[in-house]
Motif scaffolding. Structure first.
Motif, PDB file in Angstrom:
ATOM      1  N   ALA A   1      -6.289  10.454  -1.776  1.00  0.00           N
ATOM      2  CA  ALA A   1      -5.711   9.945  -0.400  1.00  0.00           C
ATOM      3  C   ALA A   1      -6.030  10.675   0.643  1.00  0.00           C
ATOM      4  N   LEU A   2      -6.275  11.938   0.665  1.00  0.00           N
ATOM      5  CA  LEU A   2      -6.704  12.784   1.955  1.00  0.00           C
ATOM      6  C   LEU A   2      -8.302  12.376   2.238  1.00  0.00           C
ATOM      7  N   THR A   3      -8.885  12.257   1.169  1.00  0.00           N
ATOM      8  CA  THR A   3     -10.464  11.917   1.417  1.00  0.00           C
ATOM      9  C   THR A   3     -10.526  10.342   1.839  1.00  0.00           C
ATOM     10  N   PHE A   4      -9.483   9.597   1.514  1.00  0.00           N
ATOM     11  CA  PHE A   4      -9.639   8.432   1.826  1.00  0.00           C
ATOM     12  C   PHE A   4      -9.369   8.274   3.370  1.00  0.00           C
ATOM     13  N   ALA A   5      -8.373   9.010   3.895  1.00  0.00           N
ATOM     14  CA  ALA A   5      -7.961   8.921   5.161  1.00  0.00           C
ATOM     15  C   ALA A   5      -8.748   9.424   6.048  1.00  0.00           C
ATOM     16  N   LEU A   6      -9.442  10.645   5.599  1.00  0.00           N
ATOM     17  CA  LEU A   6     -10.505  11.352   6.540  1.00  0.00           C
ATOM     18  C   LEU A   6     -11.871  10.423   6.431  1.00  0.00           C
ATOM     19  N   GLN A   7     -12.138   9.643   5.604  1.00  0.00           N
ATOM     20  CA  GLN A   7     -13.281   9.010   5.685  1.00  0.00           C
ATOM     21  C   GLN A   7     -13.269   7.484   6.470  1.00  0.00           C
ATOM     22  N   ASN A   8     -11.583   7.261   6.967  1.00  0.00           N
ATOM     23  CA  ASN A   8     -11.274   6.189   7.778  1.00  0.00           C
ATOM     24  C   ASN A   8     -10.731   6.556   9.070  1.00  0.00           C
TER      25      ASN A   8
ATOM     26  N   GLY B   1       0.728  -1.205  -0.112  1.00  0.00           N
ATOM     27  CA  GLY B   1       0.101   0.137  -0.071  1.00  0.00           C
ATOM     28  C   GLY B   1       0.799   1.447  -0.160  1.00  0.00           C
ATOM     29  N   SER B   2       0.352   2.128  -0.481  1.00  0.00           N
ATOM     30  CA  SER B   2       1.133   3.435  -0.769  1.00  0.00           C
ATOM     31  C   SER B   2       0.374   4.724  -0.849  1.00  0.00           C
ATOM     32  N   VAL B   3       0.781   5.814  -0.373  1.00  0.00           N
ATOM     33  CA  VAL B   3       0.154   7.160  -0.601  1.00  0.00           C
ATOM     34  C   VAL B   3       1.213   8.104  -1.080  1.00  0.00           C
ATOM     35  N   CYS B   4       0.971   9.331  -1.860  1.00  0.00           N
ATOM     36  CA  CYS B   4       1.883  10.194  -2.312  1.00  0.00           C
ATOM     37  C   CYS B   4       1.202  11.493  -2.254  1.00  0.00           C
TER      38      CYS B   4
ATOM     39  N   PRO C   1      -8.812  -1.952  -3.278  1.00  0.00           N
ATOM     40  CA  PRO C   1      -8.235  -3.096  -4.261  1.00  0.00           C
ATOM     41  C   PRO C   1      -6.940  -2.614  -5.093  1.00  0.00           C
ATOM     42  N   HIS C   2      -6.555  -1.236  -4.506  1.00  0.00           N
ATOM     43  CA  HIS C   2      -5.267  -0.613  -5.127  1.00  0.00           C
ATOM     44  C   HIS C   2      -4.110  -0.556  -4.184  1.00  0.00           C
ATOM     45  N   VAL C   3      -3.069  -0.164  -4.884  1.00  0.00           N
ATOM     46  CA  VAL C   3      -1.726  -0.031  -4.151  1.00  0.00           C
ATOM     47  C   VAL C   3      -1.608   1.302  -3.699  1.00  0.00           C
ATOM     48  N   MET C   4      -1.705   2.112  -4.652  1.00  0.00           N
ATOM     49  CA  MET C   4      -1.446   3.924  -4.310  1.00  0.00           C
ATOM     50  C   MET C   4      -2.576   4.618  -4.424  1.00  0.00           C
ATOM     51  N   LEU C   5      -2.808   5.446  -3.594  1.00  0.00           N
ATOM     52  CA  LEU C   5      -3.722   6.659  -3.661  1.00  0.00           C
ATOM     53  C   LEU C   5      -2.899   7.646  -3.523  1.00  0.00           C
ATOM     54  N   ALA C   6      -3.335   9.062  -4.385  1.00  0.00           N
ATOM     55  CA  ALA C   6      -2.480  10.297  -4.417  1.00  0.00           C
ATOM     56  C   ALA C   6      -3.315  11.535  -3.887  1.00  0.00           C
ATOM     57  N   GLY C   7      -2.742  12.567  -3.462  1.00  0.00           N
ATOM     58  CA  GLY C   7      -3.272  13.733  -3.280  1.00  0.00           C
ATOM     59  C   GLY C   7      -4.657  13.733  -2.661  1.00  0.00           C
ATOM     60  N   GLU C   8      -5.366  14.515  -3.295  1.00  0.00           N
ATOM     61  CA  GLU C   8      -6.902  14.807  -2.661  1.00  0.00           C
ATOM     62  C   GLU C   8      -7.481  13.617  -2.428  1.00  0.00           C
TER      63      GLU C   8
ATOM     64  N   ALA D   1      -1.382   4.499   4.185  1.00  0.00           N
ATOM     65  CA  ALA D   1      -0.566   3.421   3.289  1.00  0.00           C
ATOM     66  C   ALA D   1      -1.255   1.989   3.602  1.00  0.00           C
ATOM     67  N   ARG D   2      -0.900   1.609   4.769  1.00  0.00           N
ATOM     68  CA  ARG D   2      -1.530   0.370   5.228  1.00  0.00           C
ATOM     69  C   ARG D   2      -2.854   0.069   4.872  1.00  0.00           C
ATOM     70  N   MET D   3      -3.639   1.083   5.200  1.00  0.00           N
ATOM     71  CA  MET D   3      -5.204   1.042   5.322  1.00  0.00           C
ATOM     72  C   MET D   3      -5.450   0.715   3.722  1.00  0.00           C
ATOM     73  N   VAL D   4      -4.728   1.685   2.887  1.00  0.00           N
ATOM     74  CA  VAL D   4      -4.835   1.428   1.536  1.00  0.00           C
ATOM     75  C   VAL D   4      -4.692  -0.226   1.146  1.00  0.00           C
ATOM     76  N   MET D   5      -3.668  -0.717   1.545  1.00  0.00           N
ATOM     77  CA  MET D   5      -3.319  -1.950   1.156  1.00  0.00           C
ATOM     78  C   MET D   5      -4.372  -3.331   1.524  1.00  0.00           C
TER      79      MET D   5
END
Length: 322
Positions: free
Chosen positions: A139-146, A107-110, A130-137, A122-126
């Motif tokens: 990634a931020l949206t995903f983090a806040l939602q979690n 898992g990865s964020v950039c 179903p993805h490996v990398m989330l980026a920018g906005e 990044a671990r939560m993305v993993m």
């Protein structure tokens, strides 16, 4: 032109030659030393302490490296990782991170802003997508939602340094400046499984949107539980151009020791970049036997190694001499 019988005969001969070699590499005849954890730079010492607690309790290498690198991520005095990291040239702190487990999951964020612990995102993305990398906005949206909290990561000290820099805005990355940069960590747990993590705020005063090697699987970090793991630090553009961490692991797969593999990866950059005096690259590596290695281009890169209940900071061997 080969007929069918000749083709089959040659194929059989090739398999006889290659199969024993693969078995030999996978067997790792040396006595296994475990647990072991290795990290880049002197902020690897406290990172190792946190990881070691997990490992000594019989925990997973994956949990160990996440908990380990969270220490410098949350330390405002570490100005190249997470909270307190130096901003880009427009004054924004942007973070990159990746993590990889013993099963090949990654898992990865950039280009992530406002989140203190990108390694946990990044671990939560993993584990949750179903993805490996989330980026920018995204990634931020995903983090806040979690459940991650949005925070201001630009400390007063980092802001003052950036404001001073803006007077000239002269961008010339320097070798080993203030013990930069990434915290990369690799661990072998009591079950003999490997995991790795890598996290950074990237180069100080970089161009807006610049992403380095740290969140890229195979560049900033790579883990193969059959062979070993490797991670990089330094000027990420050259790690990306050579997929350095993947290269180190593949060299170990083909029989090189962790030390030999790290040295060869640095030599690849020397061959490609005529003015290599202007960049610093460092690699760390560990194999399934718990053997480790570290090597860099310029003197000045150090790494922390925790084994046999001792956490020690070492100066890595370098291609260039003082």
């Amino acid at each position: 032109m080969l007929n069918r019988r000749q083709f089959l005969q040659r194929g059989a001969a090739a398999s006889v030659l290659t199969v024993p070699f693969i078995k030999e590499v996978g067997a790792m005849n040396a006595p296994v030393k475990k647990p072991v954890v290795i990290s880049t730079w002197n902020h690897g010492i406290p990172a190792n302490e946190a990881a070691w607690k997990v490992l000594k309790a019989g925990g997973r290498a994956l949990d160990a490296v996440e908990q380990g690198v969270r220490v410098p991520e949350g330390d405002p005095t570490e100005m190249s990782v997470g909270y307190g990291g130096r901003p880009d040239r427009d004054g924004h702190v942007t973070l990159d991170a990746c993590i990889m487990d013993d099963k090949g999951n990654a898992g990865s964020v950039c280009f992530l802003e406002h989140i203190k612990h990108p390694i946990s995102v990044a671990r939560m993305v993993m584990e949750k997508t179903p993805h490996v990398m989330l980026a920018g906005e995204g990634a931020l949206t995903f983090a806040l939602q979690n459940g991650f909290k949005k925070e201001n990561l630009l400390t007063d000290e980092a802001r003052k340094q950036w404001e001073k820099w803006t007077k000239n805005s002269d961008y010339h990355p320097e070798v080993n400046i203030e013990n930069h940069d990434t915290i990369s960590q690799l661990a072998l747990d009591m079950d003999g499984n490997l995991s790795g993590a890598c996290t950074t705020s990237g180069m100080a005063y970089k161009m807006r949107g610049r992403v380095g090697d740290s969140p890229i699987i195979g560049a900033g970090m790579f883990c193969d539980n059959e062979v070993g793991a490797a991670a990089a630090t330094g000027h990420g553009e050259w790690v990306m151009r050579t997929l350095g961490s993947f290269l180190v692991v593949e060299l170990m797969r083909n029989g090189r020791s962790p030390q030999e593999a790290c040295e060869e990866a640095v030599l690849r950059i020397v061959k490609l970049k005529p003015n290599f005096n202007e960049v610093q690259i460092g690699y760390i590596a560990i194999n399934k036997a718990g053997e480790t290695g570290a090597y860099c281009l310029h003197p000045g890169f150090n790494y922390a190694l925790y084994e046999d209940d001792k956490n020690v900071l070492y100066d890595a061997k370098a291609y260039l001499k003082k």
